[in-house]
Design a protein around this motif. Structure first.
Motif, PDB file in Angstrom:
ATOM      1  N   THR A   1       1.730   8.211  -6.044  1.00 38.12           N
ATOM      2  CA  THR A   1       2.861   7.349  -5.725  1.00 38.12           C
ATOM      3  C   THR A   1       2.982   6.206  -6.722  1.00 38.12           C
ATOM      4  O   THR A   1       4.096   5.847  -7.149  1.00 38.12           O
ATOM      5  N   LEU A   2       1.861   5.615  -7.126  1.00 38.96           N
ATOM      6  CA  LEU A   2       1.920   4.528  -8.101  1.00 38.96           C
ATOM      7  C   LEU A   2       2.521   5.002  -9.424  1.00 38.96           C
ATOM      8  O   LEU A   2       3.302   4.272 -10.057  1.00 38.96           O
ATOM      9  N   ALA A   3       2.163   6.221  -9.835  1.00 36.23           N
ATOM     10  CA  ALA A   3       2.744   6.756 -11.069  1.00 36.23           C
ATOM     11  C   ALA A   3       4.257   6.920 -10.932  1.00 36.23           C
ATOM     12  O   ALA A   3       5.018   6.622 -11.871  1.00 36.23           O
TER      13      ALA A   3
ATOM     14  N   ASP B   1       0.822  -1.222   0.000  1.00 34.88           N
ATOM     15  CA  ASP B   1       0.000   0.000   0.000  1.00 34.88           C
ATOM     16  C   ASP B   1       0.855   1.272   0.000  1.00 34.88           C
ATOM     17  O   ASP B   1       0.808   2.062   0.953  1.00 34.88           O
ATOM     18  N   PRO B   2       1.625   1.514  -1.064  1.00 34.56           N
ATOM     19  CA  PRO B   2       2.610   2.606  -1.034  1.00 34.56           C
ATOM     20  C   PRO B   2       1.982   3.993  -1.096  1.00 34.56           C
ATOM     21  O   PRO B   2       1.223   4.309  -2.011  1.00 34.56           O
ATOM     22  N   VAL B   3       2.308   4.813  -0.103  1.00 33.62           N
ATOM     23  CA  VAL B   3       1.859   6.211  -0.046  1.00 33.62           C
ATOM     24  C   VAL B   3       3.057   7.071   0.338  1.00 33.62           C
ATOM     25  O   VAL B   3       3.532   7.006   1.472  1.00 33.62           O
ATOM     26  N   TRP B   4       3.549   7.881  -0.615  1.00 32.19           N
ATOM     27  CA  TRP B   4       4.590   8.864  -0.331  1.00 32.19           C
ATOM     28  C   TRP B   4       4.037  10.290  -0.369  1.00 32.19           C
ATOM     29  O   TRP B   4       4.768  11.238  -0.130  1.00 32.19           O
ATOM     30  N   SER B   5       2.766  10.460  -0.644  1.00 31.65           N
ATOM     31  CA  SER B   5       2.163  11.792  -0.703  1.00 31.65           C
ATOM     32  C   SER B   5       2.036  12.399   0.683  1.00 31.65           C
ATOM     33  O   SER B   5       2.064  11.691   1.705  1.00 31.65           O
ATOM     34  N   GLU B   6       1.864  13.728   0.718  1.00 35.28           N
ATOM     35  CA  GLU B   6       1.757  14.449   1.979  1.00 35.28           C
ATOM     36  C   GLU B   6       0.405  14.233   2.657  1.00 35.28           C
ATOM     37  O   GLU B   6       0.296  14.350   3.862  1.00 35.28           O
TER      38      GLU B   6
END
Length: 359
Positions: free
Chosen positions: A166-168, A118-123
């Protein structure tokens, strides 16, 4: 309600996927924009559901909670002593290492594969960039420091788990294979059309190199907006690896322990269980869809796993409990139940756990 407060509330309602009116739900009930398939014991032809389970709360309950609750105050920012982590390029053989990036995002390294959950690098975990739950800790691994990513496990489509931005970025930098339950491929490909995606239903399995990923039932739901509730499936995963089996759950209600009993009946012994321990208060609103730390311990024991890792806490304030409350309550309940604290660790951002070698 002031305009900015209204926008924040609307973003939060969309994050939870709670419809603003019965009319919107009625219109959406006639068709599924994400998935078309045969009726099953958990799909009625339009929506997925939890067999003999509880439905998510409605809009009136959301209003009752948000305007009648007393959420704990979180710090605006927290610096983890473990971050930034700089993982090894690969972890070979039956070694197992998990590094916490934040919330439900973890790097699993074993059998020479690098797997993100479940990758999330957004703020923000939100449909909009200006409102909604904001990250209080920087990602435990800087995006640029990621090793080559082979597989992404995507459990369901809530914004704190499915982050299209993040997926992009992952597609451009790593081109991983995304493994996700039915319907989520439509959401991903609409925004990242070249992403490699494989979907599965509960009970299905996908093999990638030395690892087989099994799709398992858990008690949750899905939504990206106000009229697509439960049109894409949610799932737990079992990773069958040379170093043993790993049970990974992104989000679940305890559901009388069924997710754990079912997994043990189907797969037997687990080397590790990776389980959510946060976003559980107030219980009257959250109990059917988000388990508490005590329930996570009970599930861990039901699963028969040797060790458990706790996630889904300390990064985004989604619910009313304090930031450190899940960790504190988990250790309190472990002591009460006579479970050694080194068997169930709630990882901090940037912290890595090298699981004990196989006996």
């Amino acid at each position: 309600m002031k305009r900015r407060s209204f926008l924040k509330f609307t973003a939060f309602a969309a994050l939870l996927g709670i419809g603003a009116s019965g009319t919107a739900m009625a219109v959406a009930r006639n068709s599924n924009r994400y998935h078309s398939g045969p009726v099953s014991d958990h799909f009625d032809g339009t929506r997925f559901f939890n067999p003999d389970g509880a439905d998510p709360r409605g809009f009136s309950d959301l209003l009752r909670w948000k305007f009648g609750g007393t959420p704990a105050k979180w710090p605006a920012s927290v610096k983890s002593p473990f971050a930034p982590a700089r993982p090894e390029p690969r972890v070979e053989g039956d070694r197992l290492r998990v590094t916490m990036v934040g919330h439900a995002t973890m790097l699993i390294q074993t059998a020479g594969l690098n797997i993100l959950t479940d990758p999330v690098w957004s703020e923000r975990a939100s449909p909009v960039a200006f409102a909604g739950p904001k990250r209080v800790t920087a990602p435990g691994i800087a995006f640029e420091d990621l090793p080559d990513i082979d597989i992404v496990l995507l459990s369901h489509n809530h914004y704190d788990h499915l982050d299209l931005v993040t997926l992009a970025r992952l597609r451009m930098a790593h081109d991983p294979l995304v493994v996700t339950p039915l319907g989520n491929d439509t959401i991903i490909r609409a925004h990242v059309p070249t992403m490699r995606v494989m979907t599965g239903d509960w009970g299905d399995a996908i093999k990638s190199g030395p690892v087989t990923v099994h799709f398992e039932p858990c008690h949750h739901w899905s939504a990206r907006g106000i009229n697509d509730r439960s049109m894409a499936l949610w799932a737990a995963f079992v990773l069958e690896t040379p170093g043993g089996k790993i049970l990974h759950i992104g989000d679940t209600g305890f559901d009388k322990g069924r997710p754990y009993k079912n997994a043990r009946e189907r797969h037997g012994k687990f080397r590790a269980a990776i389980l959510p321990v946060g976003a559980y208060e107030p219980r009257w609103f959250m109990k059917d869809q988000h388990q508490s730390p005590e329930e996570a311990i009970d599930g861990f024991l039901m699963s028969g796993a040797d060790y458990a890792l706790g996630h889904h806490w300390g990064t985004f304030q989604l619910t009313d409990e304090g930031r450190e409350a899940p960790e504190e309550l988990l250790y309190e309940k472990l002591a009460e139940k006579g479970v050694a604290k080194d068997r169930f660790r709630p990882l901090h951002v940037g912290e890595a756990w090298d699981f004990p070698d196989l006996a």
